[in-house]
Design a protein around this motif. Structure first.
Motif, PDB file in Angstrom:
ATOM      1  N   UNK A 118       6.276   8.156   3.217  1.00 48.20           N
ATOM      2  CA  UNK A 118       5.372   8.359   2.088  1.00 48.20           C
ATOM      3  C   UNK A 118       3.941   8.658   2.541  1.00 48.20           C
ATOM      4  N   UNK A 119       3.751   8.827   3.854  1.00 52.94           N
ATOM      5  CA  UNK A 119       2.447   9.226   4.373  1.00 52.94           C
ATOM      6  C   UNK A 119       1.500   8.085   4.665  1.00 52.94           C
ATOM      7  N   UNK A 120       1.993   6.868   4.705  1.00 50.00           N
ATOM      8  CA  UNK A 120       1.131   5.718   4.975  1.00 50.00           C
ATOM      9  C   UNK A 120       1.102   5.480   6.488  1.00 50.00           C
ATOM     10  N   UNK A 121      -0.077   5.503   7.051  1.00 52.82           N
ATOM     11  CA  UNK A 121      -0.254   5.359   8.506  1.00 52.82           C
ATOM     12  C   UNK A 121      -0.176   3.896   8.924  1.00 52.82           C
ATOM     13  N   UNK A 122      -0.034   3.684  10.228  1.00 51.65           N
ATOM     14  CA  UNK A 122      -0.069   2.321  10.764  1.00 51.65           C
ATOM     15  C   UNK A 122      -1.402   1.649  10.446  1.00 51.65           C
ATOM     16  N   UNK A 123      -2.487   2.410  10.536  1.00 50.27           N
ATOM     17  CA  UNK A 123      -3.814   1.854  10.243  1.00 50.27           C
ATOM     18  C   UNK A 123      -3.884   1.356   8.797  1.00 50.27           C
ATOM     19  N   UNK A 124      -3.369   2.157   7.880  1.00 48.12           N
ATOM     20  CA  UNK A 124      -3.392   1.758   6.464  1.00 48.12           C
ATOM     21  C   UNK A 124      -2.461   0.574   6.218  1.00 48.12           C
ATOM     22  N   UNK A 125      -1.343   0.520   6.896  1.00 49.43           N
ATOM     23  CA  UNK A 125      -0.448  -0.633   6.765  1.00 49.43           C
ATOM     24  C   UNK A 125      -1.138  -1.906   7.242  1.00 49.43           C
TER      25      UNK A 125
END
Length: 131
Positions: A118-125
């Motif tokens: 869904x385009x969610x990066x590790x940083x955003x997680x």
């Protein structure tokens, strides 16, 4: 004295895949419908090529890997190969020795890799507290 009745022995691939299937069944339909073109597979461990591409050191491992183009980067005029989520059985079984711990980490790993679709990066997680 602790009981060893809940300690995980190595599962066969089918039993392990059932853990993944349970996660997928629990997804809300609004999310699940976006996974129709995503293949989810079980592999024993990351391949040498995958480890090299990720820059993993010999002592490092991963539990899952998303390979594909996230939905946020797909355009209607483009042609994209189907995405693949790979869940690595051996590192998960090695690091999570009870059935409940293994089940929970498989869930976290599958959801983590779906988030990448869904385009969610590790940083955003990390910002969302998913780590």
């Amino acid at each position: 004295m602790l009981s060893n009745t809940n300690i995980v022995n190595v599962m066969n691939t089918s039993e392990f895949a059932d853990l993944i299937a349970d996660v997928l069944k629990s997804l809300p339909p609004a999310f699940a419908r976006h996974l129709d073109t995503v293949e989810i597979v079980v592999a024993p461990r990351p391949s040498r090529e995958q480890r090299r591409a990720l820059g993993l050191r010999p002592w490092q491992t991963i539990y899952g890997l998303y390979e594909g183009t996230p939905l946020t980067e797909q355009h209607s005029d483009g042609i994209f190969l189907p995405a693949t989520i790979i869940i690595f059985q051996e590192p998960l079984e090695r690091d999570f020795r009870t059935r409940s711990a293994l089940r929970e980490q498989v869930r976290r790993t599958v959801l983590h890799e779906i988030a990448h679709h869904f385009g969610i990066s590790d940083e955003r997680l990390r910002e969302l507290g998913a780590y």
